[in-house]
Design a protein around this motif. Sequence first.
Motif, PDB file in Angstrom:
ATOM      1  N   VAL A  14       4.182  29.602  14.284  1.00  0.00           N
ATOM      2  CA  VAL A  14       4.063  30.205  12.958  1.00  0.00           C
ATOM      3  C   VAL A  14       3.187  29.279  12.118  1.00  0.00           C
ATOM      4  O   VAL A  14       3.572  28.162  11.796  1.00  0.00           O
ATOM      5  N   SER A  17       4.524  28.193   8.345  1.00  0.00           N
ATOM      6  CA  SER A  17       5.937  27.894   8.129  1.00  0.00           C
ATOM      7  C   SER A  17       6.420  26.874   9.147  1.00  0.00           C
ATOM      8  O   SER A  17       6.041  26.932  10.319  1.00  0.00           O
ATOM      9  N   VAL A  19       8.808  26.342  11.195  1.00  0.00           N
ATOM     10  CA  VAL A  19       9.897  26.961  11.945  1.00  0.00           C
ATOM     11  C   VAL A  19       9.470  27.088  13.407  1.00  0.00           C
ATOM     12  O   VAL A  19       8.320  26.836  13.765  1.00  0.00           O
ATOM     13  N   HIS A  46       6.749  32.878   8.228  1.00  0.00           N
ATOM     14  CA  HIS A  46       8.085  33.310   8.611  1.00  0.00           C
ATOM     15  C   HIS A  46       8.341  34.699   8.032  1.00  0.00           C
ATOM     16  O   HIS A  46       8.016  34.977   6.870  1.00  0.00           O
ATOM     17  N   PRO A  52       4.787  38.993   8.407  1.00  0.00           N
ATOM     18  CA  PRO A  52       4.327  37.685   8.884  1.00  0.00           C
ATOM     19  C   PRO A  52       2.853  37.628   9.255  1.00  0.00           C
ATOM     20  O   PRO A  52       2.253  36.553   9.247  1.00  0.00           O
ATOM     21  N   ASN A 221      13.852  27.639   5.788  1.00  0.00           N
ATOM     22  CA  ASN A 221      14.011  28.100   7.162  1.00  0.00           C
ATOM     23  C   ASN A 221      13.659  26.979   8.135  1.00  0.00           C
ATOM     24  O   ASN A 221      12.916  26.054   7.795  1.00  0.00           O
ATOM     25  N   GLU A 266       9.036  24.721   2.389  1.00  0.00           N
ATOM     26  CA  GLU A 266       9.238  24.567   3.830  1.00  0.00           C
ATOM     27  C   GLU A 266       9.818  23.184   4.119  1.00  0.00           C
ATOM     28  O   GLU A 266       9.738  22.281   3.271  1.00  0.00           O
TER      29      GLU A 266
END
Length: 291
Positions: A14, A17, A19, A46, A52, A221, A266
């Motif tokens: 991603v 982000s 994540v 995300h 997205p 996240n 983030e």
Amino acid sequence: MLSMPMALILSSHVAASMVGGGASQRVLNAAKIDTVLVPTVLYGRHPGWGAPGGGPVEQDQFEGILSGISDQGLLDITDIVLTGYFADVGQIFDTAAVIDVVRKGRRVNKGVKAFSREPFVVVDPIMGDAPGGLYVSPAIAAAIKDQLISRADLVTPNLFELGHITGRPLTDLASMVRAARAMARPVLVSSLPRHGQIGVLYVDEQQAWLVAHDRLPKAPNGTGDALTAAFISRILAGDDAKTALEQAVAATVSLVMRAQEWAAPELPLVAAADVLVKPLVTLEAEAVQTA
């Protein structure tokens, strides 16, 4: 022997982000673990932020990436296999085959210059969460359970995923421990409600440990990805399960604290990488008695 461990990560990429596979990669890198990331999806951000962008990695591309890694000889020196988010069932079957190749290669090639004597396979069964339930198809959830968990040395579900995988009601801490032990391998369970706090539970056939901490509002996240990678890094460094649990949870809490301090949307996995090594808090695990 090589002095550097290497992890093969099969999960989401991603771009904007912190994540998925990108988060796992940065946490492992902070522990001086080299990483190879095989993306299952290519997203711009995300989905929690909105549409997205991007999409799943097509099956032939996914298999081609794995073939290139194999042709380079990297599967022979893979110390950690970490699986995360999958976009389709075919990716899961390919990943199961790769795990078998990594394990077989280590047995056959006795002279391979890998960091660890045996590879360590970690399955983060990303499939859903409370209260929304599954956010992957039932076929993907079933394939993770049937193809990957049976090959894992460690499984890292959240509480919803533990219940979905085992089919057991999780009404109290004892039932959570019993469900984890029913998986017949070590389990790290996140997102446990605990007297107004939130907890992380480690269970294997001989021991069960719980670390609880105050809920931190508006956590970014990626905390589950960071937690799993932090726990892996501590185990690879030689910590016992209790110490690895304490350190991994403390590191994850510290990342969220930094995000709140800096008003970061983030997880600041690069700017705050120091707290992965030296957390801002000290947490103590309690032994869970189930008898």
